[in-house]
Design a protein around this motif. Structure first.
Motif, PDB file in Angstrom:
ATOM      1  N   ASN A   1     -13.760 -27.252  39.717  1.00  0.00           N
ATOM      2  CA  ASN A   1     -12.902 -27.866  40.540  1.00  0.00           C
ATOM      3  C   ASN A   1     -11.638 -27.162  40.551  1.00  0.00           C
ATOM      4  O   ASN A   1     -11.052 -26.760  39.460  1.00  0.00           O
ATOM      5  CB  ASN A   1     -13.049 -29.489  40.005  1.00  0.00           C
ATOM      6  CG  ASN A   1     -12.265 -30.404  41.416  1.00  0.00           C
ATOM      7  OD1 ASN A   1     -10.896 -30.259  41.570  1.00  0.00           O
ATOM      8  ND2 ASN A   1     -12.952 -30.973  41.583  1.00  0.00           N
TER       9      ASN A   1
ATOM     10  N   PHE B   1     -14.381 -27.271  44.979  1.00  0.00           N
ATOM     11  CA  PHE B   1     -14.882 -28.154  44.418  1.00  0.00           C
ATOM     12  C   PHE B   1     -16.560 -28.185  44.548  1.00  0.00           C
ATOM     13  O   PHE B   1     -16.936 -28.122  45.517  1.00  0.00           O
ATOM     14  CB  PHE B   1     -14.273 -29.648  44.566  1.00  0.00           C
ATOM     15  CG  PHE B   1     -14.257 -29.875  46.018  1.00  0.00           C
ATOM     16  CD1 PHE B   1     -15.402 -30.864  46.483  1.00  0.00           C
ATOM     17  CD2 PHE B   1     -13.403 -29.617  46.905  1.00  0.00           C
ATOM     18  CE1 PHE B   1     -15.528 -31.191  47.798  1.00  0.00           C
ATOM     19  CE2 PHE B   1     -13.473 -30.021  48.302  1.00  0.00           C
ATOM     20  CZ  PHE B   1     -14.316 -30.792  48.716  1.00  0.00           C
ATOM     21  N   ASP B   2     -17.163 -28.793  43.754  1.00  0.00           N
ATOM     22  CA  ASP B   2     -18.490 -28.977  43.740  1.00  0.00           C
ATOM     23  C   ASP B   2     -19.075 -30.518  44.090  1.00  0.00           C
ATOM     24  O   ASP B   2     -18.008 -31.273  43.791  1.00  0.00           O
ATOM     25  CB  ASP B   2     -19.314 -28.515  42.615  1.00  0.00           C
ATOM     26  CG  ASP B   2     -19.227 -29.517  41.460  1.00  0.00           C
ATOM     27  OD1 ASP B   2     -20.105 -30.492  41.144  1.00  0.00           O
ATOM     28  OD2 ASP B   2     -18.107 -29.672  41.012  1.00  0.00           O
TER      29      ASP B   2
ATOM     30  N   GLY C   1      -5.262 -29.168  43.843  1.00  0.00           N
ATOM     31  CA  GLY C   1      -6.144 -30.182  43.183  1.00  0.00           C
ATOM     32  C   GLY C   1      -6.039 -31.702  43.696  1.00  0.00           C
ATOM     33  O   GLY C   1      -6.901 -32.573  43.522  1.00  0.00           O
TER      34      GLY C   1
ATOM     35  N   LEU D   1     -15.838 -37.679  44.745  1.00  0.00           N
ATOM     36  CA  LEU D   1     -14.642 -36.593  44.470  1.00  0.00           C
ATOM     37  C   LEU D   1     -13.507 -36.989  43.376  1.00  0.00           C
ATOM     38  O   LEU D   1     -13.181 -36.340  42.365  1.00  0.00           O
ATOM     39  CB  LEU D   1     -13.827 -36.625  45.680  1.00  0.00           C
ATOM     40  CG  LEU D   1     -14.536 -36.104  46.910  1.00  0.00           C
ATOM     41  CD1 LEU D   1     -13.781 -36.119  48.121  1.00  0.00           C
ATOM     42  CD2 LEU D   1     -15.319 -34.800  46.634  1.00  0.00           C
TER      43      LEU D   1
ATOM     44  N   GLN E   1     -15.639 -37.100  39.766  1.00  0.00           N
ATOM     45  CA  GLN E   1     -15.697 -35.823  39.327  1.00  0.00           C
ATOM     46  C   GLN E   1     -14.585 -35.069  38.651  1.00  0.00           C
ATOM     47  O   GLN E   1     -14.473 -34.839  37.476  1.00  0.00           O
ATOM     48  CB  GLN E   1     -16.380 -34.836  40.299  1.00  0.00           C
ATOM     49  CG  GLN E   1     -17.689 -35.045  40.875  1.00  0.00           C
ATOM     50  CD  GLN E   1     -18.280 -34.247  41.832  1.00  0.00           C
ATOM     51  OE1 GLN E   1     -19.342 -34.017  42.106  1.00  0.00           O
ATOM     52  NE2 GLN E   1     -17.231 -33.422  42.697  1.00  0.00           N
ATOM     53  N   ILE E   2     -13.370 -35.448  39.474  1.00  0.00           N
ATOM     54  CA  ILE E   2     -12.132 -34.962  38.939  1.00  0.00           C
ATOM     55  C   ILE E   2     -11.765 -35.803  37.357  1.00  0.00           C
ATOM     56  O   ILE E   2     -11.289 -35.154  36.604  1.00  0.00           O
ATOM     57  CB  ILE E   2     -11.247 -34.978  39.919  1.00  0.00           C
ATOM     58  CG1 ILE E   2     -11.298 -34.205  41.064  1.00  0.00           C
ATOM     59  CG2 ILE E   2      -9.873 -34.672  39.254  1.00  0.00           C
ATOM     60  CD1 ILE E   2     -10.248 -34.047  42.111  1.00  0.00           C
TER      61      ILE E   2
END
Length: 1000
Positions: free
Chosen positions: A269, A368-369, A531, A689, A692-693
Motif C-alpha cells: 500500500n 494498493f492491493d 495514501g 480499503l 487494509q490500511i
C-alpha cells in the motif's frame, strides 16, 4: 390477513442480519489476508526449488554474520560456492572479473554470465550529521547478459535490471528474513534466468552486498563499481520482521510499479511510502542509495512484522516458512521478468547528472492491493483529477435532483408544514421534515470524541498495551463507537421517530466527506500525499448512496396531493388545535393503528378515536380516501374512486399500508429495499480499503515504542480508522434492537479493563532492549548497558546476577534513541581479543592494552596547514572509529579512492569517522585537518599567523562476533537471565567497544 415479511425491508431483523453478516465477513477476511501467508502452489516454475531455497536459508542463518565477524567470511565463501553450483547445474560457463571497466567490457562480449568478486571497491562518504565513513566492500555481483543486444546494458538501450539483497546480518540476529530470504530469492532467480530457454532479453545484475546493516555501506561500495552505471531499474529485497508476507514498501514511480502489478500475490500500500516520507519509520534500506544516489528507478519489497523479532535471535528459520520465501520469490520473479523483457525507452533520461544513472523520471504513483490478489496502480495526478471532479460534480448533481424534487413537490426534507389550499391561512398539515436532522452529527461527534478520549486514556494509564494486544485495543475502540452511536441514535429515534434519519445521516456524512476530500485534494497537490486515496472512493460511495435517497423521494406523492387527502369534500383542513373529526370508517394511519415495536399493527380504540385531541401525529387519512404506499404495501383506491369494491377488498389487511411505526405518515410510499443497496455501496469497498490500511499501519507502528517512538500517534490513527470503518453503519443503526449492542457493551467493558491493566509484553511480543559493552582501555573501566523503556529496562537488569549490588546509572539515551533510557553498571569483562583476558593480579589497563594501538601526531602539509595524522590498529577486528571533540574540516584515509559523488566531510565538518576494512587486523592511517583559530601573538611581517587548535578525542575499536559462547559473557548473561517477555538487540555497530583517548 397477516403481514407478509419482507426479507429486504428496512426493519430490524433484515438490517441486523445483513449488516452482521457483511461486517463479519469483512473483518474475518481482512484478518486472514493480513495474518495468513498464502500456501505454496503445487508446482513452481522450472528451475525454481523451494526445498533448495529453504536449505540455503538454514545454512545462511546458522549463526550471526555481521560484517565484522568471522562467520561473515564463511557466508561469503559459501555464496560463491552456491553461485558456482547453480551455474554449473544449468550448464552455464561463466567468467570472473574484477571491477575494472575494460576487463568488464571484454568479458561481457564473450560470456553470458559474469561473476564479479569485488574485493577492490571502497568509498569515503559523509552525512550532514557530522559522520564520515570509510568502507571497503566485499560485494558479490553476478551479471546475466540479455539475449537482445539492442536492449543490452552495454548498449544504448534502456539499461539492465538490478536485483539487490544484503548477506550480512546484525550482530544480535541470525538474519533469516533480514535479509536471508532476499538472498535465497536472488539465488533462485539466478537459477531461473540462467536456465536454457529462460534467458532474459535485457541484462540482469544480481547484487549480494555486504555491510547494509552498518549504514548501508555495501550499496555505497557498489556505486564505486563501474557496473553500477549499467542498470536503470532495480528491485531491492529486504526484511524488517520475521516471516509473514513481503510488502511493497516503496516505489519511485507509477511506471515501475506496474511491473510489480503482475505479481500473483501482490501485497502493499502506498501509505507505507508516505510513512517513510514523513519519518514515521526511522529505519532505511538500500533503496535510498539506488534511487537517491544512483538515480535509478525501482521498488522496495520487504517483510515488515513483527518488529519485536527484528534484529534479534528470533529472526530465524523458526519464525519463518517456505510460504514467506515463495511470497517474496513469486513477486520478485514476476517483477524481474517484466523489467528484463521490457525494451522500450521510458527508463531513459536525456543526460546523466553528476554520475547518476540515465533512468529518466516517472510520475508519482498510487498503489494498493485488494485482498492480496488484485493490485491497483495509477498516477497521483489521476487521483487528483478524480478528487477535483468529485468535489465539483457531486454537489452539482445533488443540487439538480434537489431542484427537480422541489419543483415536483416531492422534496419532503426540511418541509415543516404545508398549507391546505382554499382553507384559512392558519390551516396546515405538519410534514415533520426537519425531524432527525441534527441527531446524526451530535451522535457522531460524541462517539468519535469518546474513541479519541480512549486513545488518550490508554496512553496515559497503559500506553504500551498496543505492543502485544493491538487487537484488544481495536475491539475496545470499535465496540465503544458502535454502542455509543447506537444508543444515541436509537434514543433519539424512540423519542421522535422519523423516516428521514437515514437520509439526513447520509447528508451529514456527505458534508464531512466533502470537507475531508477537500483537505485530501490539497495534500495530493501540494504535499504529494497518495495514501489518502481511499477517501476518494469513500466520498464517491457516500455520494451515490445519498443520491439513492434522493431518488426514493420520487415515490412519494406530491405535497399538494397529499395535503388534499387531509380535507373532506369541501376541503376543510384539520389543524392541530382542533379536535379530530369523526369518520365512520377506520383511519388508515391512526396512531393506535400504526405498527407496534415488533412491526405488527396496534389495535385502535374507539375512545381514542372519539375523544383524543388532534395533534400533528393524529391520523387524518380515511378508508374512503386515496392512500400512497410503497414501503409496506401498494397503492390502493376505494371503490368510489372507480375501482371495483371486490378489488379493494382483495388486498391485504389495511394495516399493511402503514408507515413504519410512528414515522411520518407520508413515508409509507417510500421503497423498503433501497437501504440494502445503499449499505452495499457505502460499506464493503470503503471498509476493505480502510481496513487494509489500518492493519498495515498497526503492524508497522504498534511495536515502534521499543525504539523510542511516541505511542499516542498509533492510538489516534487507530481511533480515526475506527470511525471510518464503522461510519457506514450509522445511517441504519437506529433499526437495531438492543440485543447485539448490549453484548458489544460488555465486550467494551472487558477489553477496556484489560487494556488499562494488563502487562503490555508477552512471550510472543517481547520488549526489545539494546545492548552494548564499553571498555575504557586507558583505565580498565568496564561498563555494560541496556537501553530501553524507562521502568522496564530496570526490571530486566534486576534479573541479571552481575547487576546485584552494583550502582545502576540511567540517563537519557539521546537523539538516536529518543524516549529511551540507557542504564549502565560495571559488567563482566569481555574476551573478544584472544589471550587478552584479564589475568589475576594484573591491572585491567595492562590486560586490555593489546586490544588496540594508535599514534596521533601533528604534521604540516605543503601549504603549511597543520594536520593530524592518526595511525590506528585494532586486534581481532576490522571495524574502528575516531571521535573528535570538535569537528574536523577535511580528512584523507590512506588507500581510499576519490569520487566526486562523495564528500568525505559534511558541510559542518566531521565529528566521527567510522572505518571498515575487508581484512582482519589491518591498520588505518587517517589524516585530518582540524579547525583553525587566529593567533594574534604570532604576527610575521604584519600578517597574522594561524595555527591549528588543539584536537582531543578518542579512538574506538568494535567487536561484533558473538557466535562463540564466552566471547561476550555479559551478553550471554542477558540472553540467559532476561525475562521471557523481553529480547535483546544491538545498540550500535559493535557489541563491545574499546576506547583510548588522545590529545594533540
Amino acid at each position: 390477513m397477516a403481514r407478509f415479511w419482507n426479507p429486504f425491508a428496512f426493519t430490524p431483523a433484515p438490517v441486523q442480519v445483513f449488516m452482521v453478516l457483511v461486517y463479519a465477513a469483512l473483518f474475518v477476511s481482512l484478518l486472514v489476508i493480513h495474518l495468513v501467508v498464502p500456501d505454496v502452489p503445487g508446482s513452481t516454475p522450472k528451475s525454481i526449488s523451494l526445498d533448495a531455497a529453504w536449505l540455503d536459508l538454514k545454512h545462511l542463518s546458522a549463526g550471526f554474520h555481521p560484517y565484522n565477524s568471522r562467520f561473515n567470511d564463511e557466508v561469503r565463501d559459501w555464496l560463491l560456492h552456491r553461485i558456482d553450483q547453480i551455474l554449473k547445474d544449468n550448464g552455464v560457463k561463466y567468467e570472473t572479473a574484477s571491477n575494472d571497466f575494460d576487463a568488464l567490457s571484454s568479458k561481457a562480449d564473450s560470456a553470458s554470465v559474469i561473476l564479479y568478486n569485488d574485493l577492490i571497491s571502497n568509498a569515503t562518504f559523509s552525512s550532514n550529521s557530522g559522520l564520515s565513513v570509510y568502507f571497503e566492500g566485499t560485494n558479490i555481483i553476478v551479471q546475466v547478459r540479455g539475449t537482445d543486444s539492442e536492449a543490452s546494458s552495454n548498449s544504448s538501450g534502456s539499461g539492465g535490471v538490478l536485483v539487490n539483497a544484503h548477506y550480512d546480518s546484525v550482530s544480535s540476529g541470525f538474519g533469516a528474513t533480514d535479509d536471508g530470504v532476499g538472498v535465497v530469492t536472488i539465488l533462485q532467480l539466478l537459477s531461473f534466468f540462467t536456465t536454457k530457454g529462460q534467458e532474459p532479453a535485457k541484462d540482469i545484475i544480481f547484487l549480494l552486498n555486504n555491510g547494509e546493516e552498518d549504514y548501508l555501506n555495501g550499496a555505497r561500495a557498489f556505486m564505486r563499481n563501474p557496473i553500477s552505471q549499467l542498470p536503470h531499474t532495480f528491485l531491492n529485497l529486504e526484511g524488517a520482521g520475521a516471516g509473514g508476507r513481503a510488502v511493497l514498501f516503496r516505489s519511485t514511480d507509477t511506471e515501475i510499479t506496474k511491473f510489480y502489478e503482475k505479481s500473483p500475490l501482490p501485497f502493499g500500500n502506498v501509505v507505507t511510502a508516505d510513512g517513510f516520507k514523513r519519518g514515521l519509520v526511522r529505519s532505511q534500506t538500500d533503496y535510498i542509495i539506488f534511487n537517491g544516489e544512483l538515480g535509478m528507478r525501482g521498488l522496495d519489497v520487504a517483510f515488515m512484522a513483527p518488529r519485536s523479532r527484528y534484529h534479534t535471535v528470533e529472526d530465524s528459520t523458526r519464525y519463518t516458512t517456505e510460504k514467506s520465501i515463495w511470497h517474496m520469490l513469486s513477486a520478485a520473479l514476476a517483477t524481474v521478468q517484466g523489467l528484463s523483457s521490457y525494451t522500450g525507452s521510458q527508463f531513459d533520461g536525456e543526460e546523466k547528472d553528476n554520475g547518476k544513472v540515465n533512468s529518466g523520471s516517472g510520475s508519482e504513483a498510487v498503489w494498493f492491493d485488494l485482498y492480496g490478489r488484485t493490485f491497483a496502480v495509477f498516477q497521483l495526478h489521476t487521483l487528483f483529477a478524480i478528487s477535483v471532479t468529485l468535489l465539483v460534480a457531486s454537489p452539482v448533481i445533488l443540487i439538480i435532483f434537489n431542484i427537480i424534487l422541489a419543483r415536483s413537490e416531492k422534496w419532503y426534507p426540511f418541509a415543516r408544514k404545508a398549507i391546505v389550499q382554499g382553507a384559512e391561512d392558519d390551516e396546515h398539515v405538519f410534514l415533520k421534515g426537519w425531524r432527525g436532522f441534527f441527531r446524526s452529527p451530535i451522535s457522531f461527534v460524541i462517539a468519535s470524541a469518546a474513541v479519541v478520549g480512549l486513545a488518550f486514556l490508554v496512553t496515559k494509564l497503559n500506553p504500551l498495551i498496543v505492543y502485544s494486544s493491538e487487537y484488544s485495543v481495536w475491539t475496545m475502540m470499535l465496540t465503544a463507537w458502535f454502542f455509543l452511536t447506537w444508543f444515541l441514535m436509537r434514543c433519539a429515534y424512540e423519542v421522535r421517530p422519523t423516516a428521514l434519519q437515514r437520509t439526513y445521516t447520509l447528508l451529514w456524512q456527505y458534508i464531512g466527506a466533502f470537507i475531508l476530500l477537500t483537505a485530501v485534494t490539497v495534500g495530493e497537490n501540494n504535499f504529494h500525499i497518495a495514501g489518502s486515496y481511499f477517501m476518494v472512493i469513500y466520498m464517491g460511495a457516500i455520494s451515490v448512496a445519498l443520491l439513492i435517497s434522493y431518488l426514493e423521494f420520487f415515490a412519494l406523492p406530491r405535497k399538494s396531493t397529499f395535503v388534499k387527502i387531509f380535507g373532506n369534500g369541501d376541503n376543510a383542513s384539520i389543524r392541530t388545535d382542533q379536535p379530530a373529526p369523526s369518520y365512520s370508517s377506520r383511519p388508515l394511519l391512526s396512531r393506535d393503528a400504526s405498527p407496534g415495536r415488533d412491526g405488527s399493527a396496534r389495535p385502535s380504540t374507539s375512545q381514542n378515536d372519539a375523544d383524543d385531541e388532534a395533534t400533528e401525529q393524529t391520523s387524518l387519512l380515511h378508508a374512503d380516501r386515496q392512500t400512497f404506499s410503497g414501503g409496506y404495501g401498494s397503492r390502493r383506491r376505494s371503490a368510489e374512486d372507480g375501482e371495483p369494491e371486490e378489488e379493494a377488498q382483495s388486498n391485504d389487511d389495511i394495516t399493511t399500508y402503514q408507515p413504519y411505526r410512528d414515522e411520518q405518515f407520508w413515508s409509507a410510499a417510500l421503497p423498503s429495499w433501497t437501504w440494502l443497496v445503499q449499505f452495499l455501496i457505502i460499506c464493503p469497498i470503503p471498509v476493505i480499503l480502510v481496513g487494509q490500511i489500518a492493519l498495515l499501519i498497526t503492524s508497522s507502528l504498534n511495536q515502534t515504542s521499543a525504539d523510542g517512538s511516541a505511542v499516542l500517534l498509533v492510538y489516534l490513527l487507530m481511533a480515526g480508522a475506527t470511525v471510518l470503518i464503522l461510519a457506514p453503519i450509522e445511517p441504519f443503526i437506529h433499526r437495531w434492537t438492543y440485543h447485539i449492542p448490549t453484548f458489544f457493551l460488555f465486550i467494551f467493558i472487558g477489553t477496556t479493563i484489560y487494556n488499562l491493566t494488563a502487562f503490555p509484553f508477552s512471550a510472543s511480543a517481547k520488549l526489545k532492549v539494546y545492548f552494548i559493552q564499553r571498555v575504557d582501555l586507558d583505565t580498565g573501566l568496564n561498563t555494560v548497558s541496556l537501553t530501553g523503556l524507562d521502568g522496564y529496562v530496570q526490571s530486566i537488569i534486576s534479573e541479571l546476577p552481575s547487576s546485584h549490588g552494583k550502582d545502576v546509572t540511567c540517563v537519557s539515551a539521546g537523539a538516536n534513541r529518543a524516549g529511551l533510557q540507557e542504564c549502565s553498571w560495571p559488567g563482566i569483562p569481555a574476551a573478544v581479543v584472544p589471550h587478552a583476558e584479564i589475568a589475576p593480579g594484573i591491572p585491567p589497563e595492562k590486560s586490555y592494552a593489546s586490544w588496540l594501538d594508535f599514534n596521533a601526531t601533528r604534521t604540516t602539509d605543503k601549504k603549511n596547514n597543520t594536520q593530524i595524522e592518526i595511525k590506528l590498529y585494532g586486534n581481532n577486528t576490522r571495524a574502528c572509529k575516531i571521535l573528535f571533540d570538535k569537528p574536523v574540516t577535511a580528512l584523507k584515509i590512506k588507500g581510499s579512492a576519490d569520487d566526486p559523488r562523495f564528500d568525505p566531510v559534511g558541510k559542518n565538518g566531521t565529528s566521527e569517522i567510522r572505518l571498515w576494512s575487508r581484512e582482519w587486523d589491518k591498520p588505518w592511517t587517517v589524516v585530518v585537518t582540524p579547525s583553525e583559530q587566529e593567533d594574534t601573538a604570532g604576527d610575521v611581517d604584519g600578517k597574522r599567523k594561524k595555527k591549528a587548535a588543539g584536537l582531543d578525542g578518542k579512538v574506538v575499536c568494535l567487536w561484533s562476533d558473538a557466535n562463540e559462547l564466552g566471547t561476550i559473557p555479559a551478553l550471554d548473561e542477558v540472553w540467559r537471565f532476561m525475562p521471557a517477555w523481553s529480547m535483546v538487540s544491538k545498540l550500535s555497530d559493535g557489541l563491545v567497544e574499546g576506547s583510548k583517548a588522545f590529545a594533540v
